[in-house]
Design a protein around this motif. Sequence first.
Motif, PDB file in Angstrom:
ATOM      1  N   LEU A  42      79.048  49.231  25.408  1.00 51.85           N
ATOM      2  CA  LEU A  42      80.443  49.468  25.746  1.00 51.85           C
ATOM      3  C   LEU A  42      81.275  48.965  24.570  1.00 51.85           C
ATOM      4  O   LEU A  42      80.881  48.022  23.884  1.00 51.85           O
ATOM      5  N   PRO A  43      82.414  49.575  24.312  1.00 50.57           N
ATOM      6  CA  PRO A  43      83.229  49.122  23.182  1.00 50.57           C
ATOM      7  C   PRO A  43      83.785  47.716  23.426  1.00 50.57           C
ATOM      8  O   PRO A  43      83.832  47.251  24.559  1.00 50.57           O
ATOM      9  N   PRO A  44      84.206  47.017  22.347  1.00 54.94           N
ATOM     10  CA  PRO A  44      84.822  45.696  22.521  1.00 54.94           C
ATOM     11  C   PRO A  44      85.958  45.781  23.529  1.00 54.94           C
ATOM     12  O   PRO A  44      86.581  46.828  23.647  1.00 54.94           O
ATOM     13  N   PRO A  45      86.171  44.750  24.295  1.00 50.54           N
ATOM     14  CA  PRO A  45      85.781  43.368  24.060  1.00 50.54           C
ATOM     15  C   PRO A  45      84.416  42.992  24.623  1.00 50.54           C
ATOM     16  O   PRO A  45      84.037  41.833  24.589  1.00 50.54           O
ATOM     17  N   TYR A  46      83.658  43.946  25.153  1.00 47.20           N
ATOM     18  CA  TYR A  46      82.365  43.615  25.727  1.00 47.20           C
ATOM     19  C   TYR A  46      81.359  43.301  24.619  1.00 47.20           C
ATOM     20  O   TYR A  46      81.403  43.891  23.540  1.00 47.20           O
ATOM     21  N   ALA A  47      80.448  42.374  24.906  1.00 45.39           N
ATOM     22  CA  ALA A  47      79.433  41.977  23.937  1.00 45.39           C
ATOM     23  C   ALA A  47      78.390  43.085  23.791  1.00 45.39           C
ATOM     24  O   ALA A  47      78.190  43.909  24.685  1.00 45.39           O
ATOM     25  N   SER A  48      77.699  43.078  22.668  1.00 42.53           N
ATOM     26  CA  SER A  48      76.610  44.022  22.416  1.00 42.53           C
ATOM     27  C   SER A  48      75.380  43.595  23.199  1.00 42.53           C
ATOM     28  O   SER A  48      75.086  42.401  23.323  1.00 42.53           O
ATOM     29  N   GLN A  49      74.635  44.561  23.692  1.00 40.04           N
ATOM     30  CA  GLN A  49      73.412  44.209  24.404  1.00 40.04           C
ATOM     31  C   GLN A  49      72.195  44.247  23.483  1.00 40.04           C
ATOM     32  O   GLN A  49      71.111  43.817  23.859  1.00 40.04           O
ATOM     33  N   ARG A  50      72.341  44.767  22.252  1.00 33.12           N
ATOM     34  CA  ARG A  50      71.197  44.889  21.351  1.00 33.12           C
ATOM     35  C   ARG A  50      70.475  43.556  21.106  1.00 33.12           C
ATOM     36  O   ARG A  50      69.245  43.504  21.202  1.00 33.12           O
ATOM     37  N   PRO A  51      71.166  42.447  20.774  1.00 35.05           N
ATOM     38  CA  PRO A  51      70.436  41.193  20.556  1.00 35.05           C
ATOM     39  C   PRO A  51      69.612  40.774  21.768  1.00 35.05           C
ATOM     40  O   PRO A  51      68.469  40.331  21.631  1.00 35.05           O
ATOM     41  N   PHE A  52      70.200  40.931  22.950  1.00 34.60           N
ATOM     42  CA  PHE A  52      69.468  40.557  24.165  1.00 34.60           C
ATOM     43  C   PHE A  52      68.276  41.484  24.380  1.00 34.60           C
ATOM     44  O   PHE A  52      67.176  41.039  24.713  1.00 34.60           O
ATOM     45  N   ALA A  53      68.462  42.791  24.167  1.00 33.09           N
ATOM     46  CA  ALA A  53      67.367  43.761  24.322  1.00 33.09           C
ATOM     47  C   ALA A  53      66.251  43.485  23.325  1.00 33.09           C
ATOM     48  O   ALA A  53      65.066  43.535  23.677  1.00 33.09           O
ATOM     49  N   GLU A  54      66.601  43.167  22.091  1.00 31.01           N
ATOM     50  CA  GLU A  54      65.579  42.858  21.077  1.00 31.01           C
ATOM     51  C   GLU A  54      64.799  41.603  21.445  1.00 31.01           C
ATOM     52  O   GLU A  54      63.586  41.545  21.271  1.00 31.01           O
ATOM     53  N   ALA A  55      65.507  40.585  21.954  1.00 31.47           N
ATOM     54  CA  ALA A  55      64.832  39.348  22.361  1.00 31.47           C
ATOM     55  C   ALA A  55      63.854  39.611  23.508  1.00 31.47           C
ATOM     56  O   ALA A  55      62.722  39.108  23.502  1.00 31.47           O
ATOM     57  N   LEU A  56      64.270  40.409  24.493  1.00 28.07           N
ATOM     58  CA  LEU A  56      63.363  40.740  25.597  1.00 28.07           C
ATOM     59  C   LEU A  56      62.182  41.569  25.107  1.00 28.07           C
ATOM     60  O   LEU A  56      61.043  41.348  25.520  1.00 28.07           O
ATOM     61  N   LEU A  57      62.455  42.522  24.242  1.00 29.18           N
ATOM     62  CA  LEU A  57      61.390  43.371  23.714  1.00 29.18           C
ATOM     63  C   LEU A  57      60.359  42.517  22.976  1.00 29.18           C
ATOM     64  O   LEU A  57      59.152  42.732  23.116  1.00 29.18           O
ATOM     65  N   ALA A  58      60.813  41.538  22.208  1.00 26.92           N
ATOM     66  CA  ALA A  58      59.902  40.654  21.484  1.00 26.92           C
ATOM     67  C   ALA A  58      59.035  39.849  22.455  1.00 26.92           C
ATOM     68  O   ALA A  58      57.848  39.622  22.213  1.00 26.92           O
ATOM     69  N   ARG A  59      59.627  39.453  23.590  1.00 21.95           N
ATOM     70  CA  ARG A  59      58.846  38.686  24.579  1.00 21.95           C
ATOM     71  C   ARG A  59      57.841  39.567  25.310  1.00 21.95           C
ATOM     72  O   ARG A  59      56.745  39.144  25.646  1.00 21.95           O
ATOM     73  N   PHE A  60      58.228  40.797  25.622  1.00 22.34           N
ATOM     74  CA  PHE A  60      57.319  41.733  26.290  1.00 22.34           C
ATOM     75  C   PHE A  60      56.225  42.190  25.336  1.00 22.34           C
ATOM     76  O   PHE A  60      55.154  42.585  25.754  1.00 22.34           O
ATOM     77  N   LYS A  61      56.535  42.228  24.048  1.00 22.85           N
ATOM     78  CA  LYS A  61      55.648  42.638  22.972  1.00 22.85           C
ATOM     79  C   LYS A  61      55.127  44.062  23.057  1.00 22.85           C
ATOM     80  O   LYS A  61      54.023  44.346  22.623  1.00 22.85           O
ATOM     81  N   PRO A  62      55.883  45.014  23.583  1.00 22.02           N
ATOM     82  CA  PRO A  62      55.398  46.394  23.502  1.00 22.02           C
ATOM     83  C   PRO A  62      55.700  46.970  22.123  1.00 22.02           C
ATOM     84  O   PRO A  62      56.609  46.524  21.438  1.00 22.02           O
ATOM     85  N   GLU A  63      54.889  47.918  21.719  1.00 22.31           N
ATOM     86  CA  GLU A  63      55.149  48.635  20.467  1.00 22.31           C
ATOM     87  C   GLU A  63      56.177  49.704  20.786  1.00 22.31           C
ATOM     88  O   GLU A  63      55.835  50.754  21.304  1.00 22.31           O
ATOM     89  N   ALA A  64      57.422  49.406  20.507  1.00 21.60           N
ATOM     90  CA  ALA A  64      58.473  50.368  20.837  1.00 21.60           C
ATOM     91  C   ALA A  64      59.592  50.291  19.817  1.00 21.60           C
ATOM     92  O   ALA A  64      59.873  49.238  19.259  1.00 21.60           O
ATOM     93  N   GLU A  65      60.225  51.416  19.611  1.00 19.68           N
ATOM     94  CA  GLU A  65      61.382  51.508  18.739  1.00 19.68           C
ATOM     95  C   GLU A  65      62.626  51.360  19.610  1.00 19.68           C
ATOM     96  O   GLU A  65      62.696  51.927  20.699  1.00 19.68           O
ATOM     97  N   ILE A  66      63.611  50.579  19.127  1.00 17.04           N
ATOM     98  CA  ILE A  66      64.900  50.504  19.825  1.00 17.04           C
ATOM     99  C   ILE A  66      65.853  51.451  19.120  1.00 17.04           C
ATOM    100  O   ILE A  66      66.007  51.401  17.903  1.00 17.04           O
ATOM    101  N   VAL A  67      66.473  52.323  19.899  1.00 18.25           N
ATOM    102  CA  VAL A  67      67.487  53.230  19.385  1.00 18.25           C
ATOM    103  C   VAL A  67      68.804  52.821  20.049  1.00 18.25           C
ATOM    104  O   VAL A  67      68.934  52.908  21.260  1.00 18.25           O
TER     105      VAL A  67
END
Length: 194
Positions: free
Chosen positions: A74-99
């Motif tokens: 969502l546009p500002p003022p909402y925070a980006s979800q990408r950092p949180f999604a990347e952190a979860l993806l790293a914990r799940f450890k699937p081989e996946a591309e984030i778009v």
Amino acid sequence: LVLLWIGVAYGPVSRMLLPGLVRSDILRPADAVLVLGTRMQTDGDPTAAQLARLLRGLEIVKDGLAPRLMITELPPPYASQRPFAEALLARFKPEAEIVDFGPTFNTRDEAVMAAEYLKKRGLKRIIVATSPTHTFRGAALLEAQGLEVMAAPSRETRFDLENLDKSEERLFAFGTIIHERLGIWVHRRRGWIR
């Protein structure tokens, strides 16, 4: 207004408006899973709805059903979800591309961006992960873009959608259900979905 409040809180109004909103398909391998966006908190933490949607998308990737996890912001003022999604993806450890499609204003924008991305790569099968009451509209918008779509509802954490047996849950669900009913009506009038 009082009669409406009583009818929603203590009657079957929410339950009567619910049929047809929740779509849950049998999942097969797809080219991507699109996690439809909703609000992130200012501090970067997800709301309950966004966390449930993102976890559903990660489950699909982890199960090997999609090699790409598509997210939007969502546009500002909402925070980006990408950092949180990347952190979860790293914990799940699937081989996946984030778009990450960046800021979007509505579900139709998300559908158009996802379709353009896939079509440029000769791909067409997508799984959409979103809140249960949003699955019909989300899938319909993607299908209108010519994609083969499977809907995967996330867990509903705000109210017990299967039972709606408490007055406070019926009231809270009513707002969500009315939002979706109005969204479907508007999208049909604009010719975005059938």
